[in-house]
Every structure is written in structure tokens, then in C-alpha cells.
Design an enzyme around this catalytic site. Structure first.
Site, mmCIF file in Angstrom:
data_model
loop_
_atom_site.group_PDB
_atom_site.id
_atom_site.type_symbol
_atom_site.label_atom_id
_atom_site.label_comp_id
_atom_site.label_asym_id
_atom_site.label_seq_id
_atom_site.Cartn_x
_atom_site.Cartn_y
_atom_site.Cartn_z
ATOM 1 N N HIS A 35 2.385 -4.584 7.876
ATOM 2 C CA HIS A 35 2.797 -4.489 9.284
ATOM 3 C C HIS A 35 3.370 -5.817 9.784
ATOM 4 O O HIS A 35 3.224 -6.161 10.948
ATOM 5 C CB HIS A 35 1.643 -4.005 10.171
ATOM 6 C CG HIS A 35 1.363 -2.542 9.950
ATOM 7 N ND1 HIS A 35 2.098 -1.550 10.549
ATOM 8 C CD2 HIS A 35 0.477 -1.914 9.145
ATOM 9 C CE1 HIS A 35 1.647 -0.365 10.145
ATOM 10 N NE2 HIS A 35 0.671 -0.558 9.278
ATOM 11 N N ALA A 124 0.112 9.160 -0.288
ATOM 12 C CA ALA A 124 -0.762 8.127 -0.858
ATOM 13 C C ALA A 124 -0.374 6.735 -0.389
ATOM 14 O O ALA A 124 -0.988 5.745 -0.766
ATOM 15 C CB ALA A 124 -0.728 8.192 -2.382
ATOM 16 N N ASP A 174 9.633 -1.591 1.922
ATOM 17 C CA ASP A 174 9.570 -0.600 0.850
ATOM 18 C C ASP A 174 10.933 -0.457 0.168
ATOM 19 O O ASP A 174 11.043 -0.461 -1.061
ATOM 20 C CB ASP A 174 9.147 0.768 1.408
ATOM 21 C CG ASP A 174 7.859 0.697 2.207
ATOM 22 O OD1 ASP A 174 7.152 -0.321 2.084
ATOM 23 O OD2 ASP A 174 7.565 1.648 2.950
HETATM 24 C C1 GLA Z 1 5.100 1.449 5.796
HETATM 25 C C2 GLA Z 1 6.507 1.054 6.244
HETATM 26 C C3 GLA Z 1 6.809 -0.393 5.877
HETATM 27 C C4 GLA Z 1 5.715 -1.346 6.314
HETATM 28 C C5 GLA Z 1 4.344 -0.812 5.895
HETATM 29 C C6 GLA Z 1 3.234 -1.657 6.426
HETATM 30 O O1 GLA Z 1 5.038 1.493 4.413
HETATM 31 O O2 GLA Z 1 7.466 1.905 5.658
HETATM 32 O O3 GLA Z 1 8.058 -0.776 6.414
HETATM 33 O O4 GLA Z 1 5.768 -1.586 7.692
HETATM 34 O O5 GLA Z 1 4.156 0.532 6.308
HETATM 35 O O6 GLA Z 1 3.288 -2.923 5.902
#
Ligand code: GLA
Length: 366
Positions: A35, A124, A174
Site C-alpha cells: 500500500h 489469493a 504488480d
Molecule cells: C494490490 C494492488 C497493488 C498494491 C497492493 C498493495 O495488489 O494491485 O497496486 O497497491 O495491492 O501493496
């Protein structure tokens, strides 16, 4: 059967010919820095060996004709350039969204036939949607004769697809690690300028991912609400993002209590990510473990994104690891997987403890 073999076989069954190739995109696990990506922060994810495979061949027109092997062989067809947003959500909207956002970003794409197979468990927290988007973007590019589309532009297109077609205002972590990452290597991403640096863990360390069995769903608004709280804090502090904030500024700003806790998490988590890089460079597994434990506490208490099942799994792992490494929730939260870093030699005993003591909400062994 592997996802690659299933995709190839599914392509032949659906279209009656051999595919021209099979594209793969991995899933990801985040070691630390959760986050913070949408706050211009620092994150340390790595790719994992499960992901999405797409067997593809050119369609010879601007038509995309796709079959989703994990959704009872559902079929979806559309024309590139058709501006209609898909009426169905799920994989349809990710696929069409990726085609539209790639085109808008100027990435080369062409009509294709695709058979899609995934090996990532859904819900997951291991980025099955980003994996699907990056794989789809690569398959559409391959159909246009481009075998290596620019990874950062691909990542930004996949993020735009998630924002516009799934309604999740995710950060860029991600998509960046999936588009850029190398197997078995972590990637430090500076989300302020999208700079990346590979980070190798010492060879004697192991990364363990355990599923809590609580299915995670980010599209219900809690994720976007967290992002909104962070933006409120940055605006109150008159900063572009919380990357520039300090704990003193946050404590002195008379922010509403919830917004203050969110901001505190972001500032301390970015600091922990920096400290983790130093701990890895020093091969300091105990130090890394303490940072993982502190990260979990901050996500649980200040960011409110953990759930009791994940907390108990993390506690169990931390007791079993006993300071030689550590465990925490990983990713967006609200369920999903837990990550642990530990000595490879401790893996059998730790796994034994988890499989004998933890049960998912449905009573299964994780
Ligand atoms: C999800 C979002 C990411 C990131 C994470 C928390 O996976 O897609 O962009 O914010 O939560 O780190």
C-alpha cells in the site's frame, strides 16, 4: 498438466490448428512495501513460478477470439477498435481493457486467437489479474510481430485496464514486476519514477508463500477507500504524495485519526523497505524478519487490511521461524496469501507446523 501444455492443447481443441506460440506471464508476491505504490513509494516484489499462459495465433483480421480454459471454456470475441466496453466483467473486461489500453498507449497489437490457462489461484492476492493483462498484452503484441513490447508501457497499459475496466485504482507494483521481473529475483521498484533494480536474496534463504484460504476481493471499494485516505492526507499536508511526508509532519497536522493512521503506515512502510534492502545486503535475516513482523503489525493496526485468519497464520509462522526471518500478509490484504522469509534449512519444520496447525475457513490444509 502445466498451464503451458493446457493452453496449447486448448488452442488446438478450440481452433483446430497448432498455435504460433505460447506466451507466459508470472504472478507475484510482495516481500515488503504494501500500500505504498500508489503513494510514490518503494516496493520489493518478486515474480513466482505460477502465472498465466496464452497459446496464440494470428486471426488474420482485427478480430480477437479467445477461450478461457479455466472458465468452462467460455468464448469471447471482439474487434480491435470497437469502443464498446464489455458488458461482462471478469476475464472479458481484462482482455478487452488490455486491448484498448495497449492501443491507446501506442503499443503494437493485432487480432489474435487465444487459449488462456492460468495456474494462479484466484483470490489469493498473487496478482492473477495483472498476470492475465500482461500475458494478453504480450499475446496481442506477438500477433503484430512484436515479441518484446516495452515492459514499462505494457505495465502502465495493464494498470489503466484495471482502473477503467475493473474499477480498482491499483498502484503500479504488480504490473511492473510481472512485466520486468526475472525468475527467483526480487525487484526494487521506485514507484515515483518507475526506476527498477534487481535484488538477489542470499542463496541460503527461502521465500515461502502460504494461502490463508480467505478469498480476497479488491473490487468492493475498501482498496479504493485506502487510497482516498492517503490522498486526503497528502492534500492536507500540501504534498504531491506521502512519499515526501515525515512522521513529525503527520503527527502535527491534526488529521482525522483514520487518515493519520493510514499516512503513518505509508511513511513507516517506505522506511522499512529501505531498511530491508540494507538487511539483504548485509545478509541479516534476523533484521529482515523484524521488518516483516513490523510491516504486518502496521498493515493490521494502522491500515486495517488484515483479517483474523491471516493474523493467526502470520503468528503461527513467526512462532515457528523464531526470529530467524519472519512472516507477514502480502499484497492488497483482506485475505489472500502470507509470505515468509526464512532459512532454507528450516523449511521442512516450518511447513510441518503450518500443515499440522493451520486450517483454512473451510477446514482444509493450506
Ligand atoms: C494490490 C494492488 C497493488 C498494491 C497492493 C498493495 O495488489 O494491485 O497496486 O497497491 O495491492 O501493496
Amino acid at each position: 498438466m502445466s498451464a503451458i501444455a493446457r493452453a496449447r492443447r486448448g488452442f488446438i481443441a478450440a481452433f483446430g490448428i497448432e498455435p504460433q506460440g505460447v506466451i507466459i506471464a508470472p504472478g507475484r508476491v510482495n516481500l515488503i512495501g504494501d500500500h505504498v505504490d500508489y503513494n510514490d513509494g518503494l516496493v520489493l516484489p518478486m515474480t513466482i513460478s505460477v502465472g498465466t499462459a496464452i497459446a496464440w495465433g494470428p486471426s488474420g483480421s482485427d478480430r480477437v477470439d479467445a477461450v478461457a480454459l479455466d472458465c468452462q471454456g467460455e468464448r469471447y470475441q471482439f474487434c480491435l477498435g470497437d469502443p464498446k466496453t464489455p458488458s461482462e466483467d471478469g476475464w472479458h473486461s481484462y482482455l478487452k481493457g488490455m486491448a484498448m489500453c495497449s492501443a491507446e498507449a501506442g503499443l503494437p497489437i493485432a487480432g489474435a486467437r487465444m487459449a488462456i490457462a492460468g495456474s494462479l489461484p484466484r483470490g489469493a492476492g498473487l496478482s492473477s489479474s495483472a498476470s492475465l493483462c500482461i500475458a494478453a498484452g504480450r499475446a496481442l503484441a506477438a500477433a503484430a510481430g512484436e515479441s518484446a513490447p516495452d515492459p514499462t508501457r505494457l505495465a502502465l497499459s495493464a494498470q489503466a485496464a484495471e482502473h477503467r475496466f475493473a474499477g480498482v485504482k491499483c498502484g503500479i507494483m504488480d504490473q511492473m514486476v510481472i512485466a520486468h521481473g526475472q525468475p527467483a529475483t526480487a525487484l526494487l521498484i521506485d514507484c515515483r519514477d518507475l526506476g527498477t533494480q534487481t535484488v538477489c536474496l542470499p542463496a541460503t534463504w527461502a521465500v515461502l508463500i502460504v494461502q490463508s484460504g480467505v478469498e480476497r476481493e479488491l473490487v468492493d471499494g475498501h482498496y479504493n477507500q485506502r487510497r482516498q485516505d492517503c490522498e486526503t492526507a497528502a492534500q492536507a499536508l500540501r504534498l504531491k504524495s506521502l512519499r515526501e511526508a515525515t512522521l513529525e509532519q503527520i503527527a502535527g497536522a491534526s488529521l482525522p485519526s483514520q487518515v493519520e493512521r493510514r499516512a503513518r503506515h505509508v511513511v513507516t512502510e517506505i522506511a522499512r523497505t529501505k531498511q530491508t534492502i540494507a538487511a539483504i545486503a548485509d545478509a541479516d535475516l534476523n533484521g529482515f524478519g523484524q521488518l516483516l513482523v513490523a510491516s504486518h503489525a502496521s498493515l493490521r493496526d494502522d491500515f486495517d487490511v488484515s483479517v483474523p485468519e491471516v493474523d493467526s497464520l502470520v503468528d503461527l509462522l513467526n512462532r515457528a521461524i523464531a526470529g530467524k526471518g519472519g512472516a507477514r500478509m502480502t499484497g492488497g490484504g483482506f485475505g489472500g496469501a502470507v509470505v515468509a522469509v526464512l532459512e532454507q534449512s528450516a523449511l521442512p519444520a516450518v511447513l510441518d507446523k503450518v500443515t499440522s496447525e493451520y486450517r483454512t475457513p473451510l477446514g482444509a490444509i493450506p
